[in-house]
Design a protein around this motif. Structure first.
Motif, PDB file in Angstrom:
ATOM      1  N   GLN A   1       2.002 -36.132  -0.293  1.00  0.00           N
ATOM      2  CA  GLN A   1       2.701 -34.852  -0.268  1.00  0.00           C
ATOM      3  C   GLN A   1       2.305 -34.032   0.943  1.00  0.00           C
ATOM      4  O   GLN A   1       1.174 -34.099   1.423  1.00  0.00           O
ATOM      5  CB  GLN A   1       2.373 -34.055  -1.534  1.00  0.00           C
ATOM      6  N   THR A   2       3.263 -33.265   1.433  1.00  0.00           N
ATOM      7  CA  THR A   2       2.981 -32.344   2.538  1.00  0.00           C
ATOM      8  C   THR A   2       3.643 -31.002   2.206  1.00  0.00           C
ATOM      9  O   THR A   2       4.628 -30.958   1.455  1.00  0.00           O
ATOM     10  CB  THR A   2       3.599 -32.869   3.857  1.00  0.00           C
ATOM     11  N   GLN A   3       3.086 -29.941   2.766  1.00  0.00           N
ATOM     12  CA  GLN A   3       3.694 -28.630   2.605  1.00  0.00           C
ATOM     13  C   GLN A   3       3.427 -27.820   3.854  1.00  0.00           C
ATOM     14  O   GLN A   3       2.351 -27.908   4.450  1.00  0.00           O
ATOM     15  CB  GLN A   3       3.117 -27.879   1.387  1.00  0.00           C
TER      16      GLN A   3
ATOM     17  N   THR B   1       7.145 -22.599   3.085  1.00  0.00           N
ATOM     18  CA  THR B   1       8.146 -22.709   2.014  1.00  0.00           C
ATOM     19  C   THR B   1       8.970 -23.987   2.118  1.00  0.00           C
ATOM     20  O   THR B   1      10.061 -24.087   1.544  1.00  0.00           O
ATOM     21  CB  THR B   1       9.095 -21.495   2.068  1.00  0.00           C
TER      22      THR B   1
ATOM     23  N   CYS C   1       4.480 -28.160  -5.633  1.00  0.00           N
ATOM     24  CA  CYS C   1       3.901 -29.379  -5.039  1.00  0.00           C
ATOM     25  C   CYS C   1       2.735 -29.873  -5.885  1.00  0.00           C
ATOM     26  O   CYS C   1       2.637 -31.073  -6.176  1.00  0.00           O
ATOM     27  CB  CYS C   1       3.443 -29.101  -3.612  1.00  0.00           C
TER      28      CYS C   1
ATOM     29  N   GLU D   1       5.936 -18.840  -0.881  1.00  0.00           N
ATOM     30  CA  GLU D   1       5.020 -19.906  -0.452  1.00  0.00           C
ATOM     31  C   GLU D   1       4.116 -20.327  -1.610  1.00  0.00           C
ATOM     32  O   GLU D   1       3.899 -21.510  -1.853  1.00  0.00           O
ATOM     33  CB  GLU D   1       4.176 -19.427   0.727  1.00  0.00           C
TER      34      GLU D   1
ATOM     35  N   TYR E   1      17.161 -27.568  -4.166  1.00  0.00           N
ATOM     36  CA  TYR E   1      16.020 -27.534  -3.241  1.00  0.00           C
ATOM     37  C   TYR E   1      16.431 -27.947  -1.827  1.00  0.00           C
ATOM     38  O   TYR E   1      15.587 -28.166  -0.962  1.00  0.00           O
ATOM     39  CB  TYR E   1      14.883 -28.457  -3.744  1.00  0.00           C
TER      40      TYR E   1
ATOM     41  N   ALA F   1       8.530 -28.447   2.019  1.00  0.00           N
ATOM     42  CA  ALA F   1       7.566 -29.455   1.549  1.00  0.00           C
ATOM     43  C   ALA F   1       8.172 -30.847   1.604  1.00  0.00           C
ATOM     44  O   ALA F   1       9.398 -31.003   1.633  1.00  0.00           O
ATOM     45  CB  ALA F   1       7.140 -29.134   0.119  1.00  0.00           C
TER      46      ALA F   1
ATOM     47  N   MET G   1       5.959 -22.563  -3.896  1.00  0.00           N
ATOM     48  CA  MET G   1       6.115 -23.928  -3.349  1.00  0.00           C
ATOM     49  C   MET G   1       4.803 -24.701  -3.553  1.00  0.00           C
ATOM     50  O   MET G   1       4.811 -25.870  -3.923  1.00  0.00           O
ATOM     51  CB  MET G   1       6.509 -23.895  -1.882  1.00  0.00           C
ATOM     52  N   THR G   2       3.686 -24.019  -3.352  1.00  0.00           N
ATOM     53  CA  THR G   2       2.385 -24.664  -3.576  1.00  0.00           C
ATOM     54  C   THR G   2       2.254 -25.096  -5.032  1.00  0.00           C
ATOM     55  O   THR G   2       1.845 -26.224  -5.334  1.00  0.00           O
ATOM     56  CB  THR G   2       1.236 -23.695  -3.213  1.00  0.00           C
TER      57      THR G   2
END
Ligand code: KE4
Length: 428
Positions: free
Chosen positions: A350-352, A355, A334, A327, A57, A357, A330-331
């Motif tokens: 958490q933040t995003q 693509t 997360c 994307e 990652y 995070a 990735m969501t």
């Protein structure tokens, strides 16, 4: 996992490379232990010198959006190599990659290629100073723009005080040309412009911060930067070296619909090969030599191998649905990690952003570097090693980003979540 070969290679490296690495963050200093040595990468995986296979990652800190050794990228680079490695003479490939970038970044009428993100930001700052005939620049605390002297600064004692060197070797007189303000603090940046506005050449900002962990801009923040720079005649430089083709194909500027004056790019546009770029409107960019008086040059700038890798990578990302699918994954990752942390009673924030995070081990929301530094970095280190021992490689620092590639399929994501469930329960 066996690490004999990596350990031996690490000892060898320490004999000839400062700190055993060619870039500090690779040394695992903030998470402890010593780095593994990679033998190869394929898709979402790295294989180390001991044959251990891990899900990646980090993806070379962002560039490998099409995954490691994508067959089409490898094929394209191989055939480019058959034509020669580089010429120091223009090739069509530079024009083609520039045009492709411009289709996604309409704020960039002209593009200049360099060989790293640092070169891109250093050059953009020099150009901003040359264009505005002003010396002061403004950066945000916790944002990283490469290792150029003007960027290696820490905030002065007060908001409107000139910065101090953040590394030996950086002259104080140079640092004093940089002002540092907290990220996501519209009042602080307004105060600085009230004090110094007429002397500020540019504001350089990561439109989504990725070097304090991933910290998106608060609503209205980027708009405030844009309004202040217009009012005072300073340039707004979006450092999209990390966010470019990561937050969106058109970067953070497309996502947030803000048009900067200059943009810096890197990482993804080289597909893993050394490339940086900066660009903006013709009236600014044409101040660059040989057209104008602002000098910048580079032996390997625009080299055909890197242009080829970048072109093919962007072509892959442009295919219908590819970026959105990445994307979406990735969501999903997360949200899965958030559920697992909650089940384990581990506080995380958490933040995003597209693509990329962030995962902070803190209960507090993280909107700036001060808050980011309140995260439990010891817990992050346990998370890092717990996941690595289970075959998943996240960034060896709380203050970095996680990236996904087109190769991170459902199996990869479910293996990641399975490892996370075990690590969250037993290791941290
Ligand atoms: P390079 O000179 O490392 O290619 O790019 C500097 C740079 C500029 N701007 C932003 C927003 C960046 O994130 C970077 C470099 N990013 C780091 C990772 N956070 C590179 C990793 C490293 O230093 O080894």
């Amino acid at each position: 996992m066996k690490h004999e070969s990596s350990n031996k290679l690490w000892q060898d490296a320490l004999q000839v490379l400062p700190g055993g690495v060619n870039s500090p963050v690779r040394a695992f200093k903030s998470v402890g232990g010593s780095p593994f040595f990679v033998h190869s990468g394929k898709g979402a995986f790295l294989t180390d010198a001991d044959g251990n296979r891990v899900i990646d990652y980090v993806l070379s800190w962002g560039p490998l959006a099409a995954g490691h050794a994508h067959p089409e990228v490898v094929e394209a680079v191989k055939s480019a190599a058959d034509n020669g490695f580089g010429f120091g003479v223009p090739t069509e490939l530079e024009t083609l990659l520039a045009r492709k970038i411009i289709t996604h970044y309409p704020s960039m009428e002209r593009v200049r290629f360099v060989n790293s993100g640092t070169e891109a930001t250093m050059s953009a700052i020099r150009l901003a100073r040359g264009f505005t005939k002003r010396d002061l620049i403004v950066k945000m605390d916790g944002c990283y723009h490469g290792h150029g002297d003007s960027m290696l600064v820490r905030a002065g004692s007060g908001i409107a005080t000139l910065a101090l060197p953040d590394s030996p070797g950086v002259p104080a007189v140079l640092s004093a040309q940089t002002l540092v303000v907290p990220y996501n603090d519209p009042e602080a940046i307004t105060e600085v412009f009230n004090h110094y506005g007429a002397d500020i050449a540019c504001v350089i900002v990561e439109p989504v911060a990725g070097n304090m962990g991933v910290v998106p801009p608060l609503p209205g923040y980027l708009e405030r930067l844009r309004a202040l720079t217009v009012t005072y005649g300073a340039l707004l430089v979006f450092d999209e070296v990390m966010t470019g083709f990561r937050v969106a194909l058109g970067g953070a500027q497309a996502h947030y619909e803000i048009t900067p004056d200059l943009t810096t790019l890197g990482k993804v546009i080289g597909g893993g090969m050394p490339v940086g770029a900066y660009g903006g409107p013709a009236d600014i960019m044409d101040m660059l030599a040989p057209r104008g008086p602002v000098y910048q040059a580079g032996t390997l700038s625009g080299n055909p191998m890197a242009m080829t890798a970048g072109l093919k990578t962007l072509e892959i990302l442009e295919r219908p649905g590819v970026f959105d699918d990445m994307e979406r994954r990735m969501t999903g990752l997360c949200s899965g990690l958030g559920d697992i942390a909650r089940e384990a009673g581990v506080p995380v924030y958490q933040t995003q952003a597209g693509t990329m995070a962030g995962l902070f081990f803190t209960e507090m929301p993280v909107h700036d570097y001060t808050n980011a530094k309140l995260s439990d970095t010891k817990r992050y280190a346990k998370w890092f090693h717990g996941m690595l021992d289970r075959g998943v490689y996240f960034a060896p620092s709380q203050f970095e980003a996680a990236f996904i590639s087109t190769a991170h399929d459902d199996d990869v994501l479910s293996s990641t979540l399975e490892a996370a469930r075990a690590a969250m329960k037993t290791d941290i």
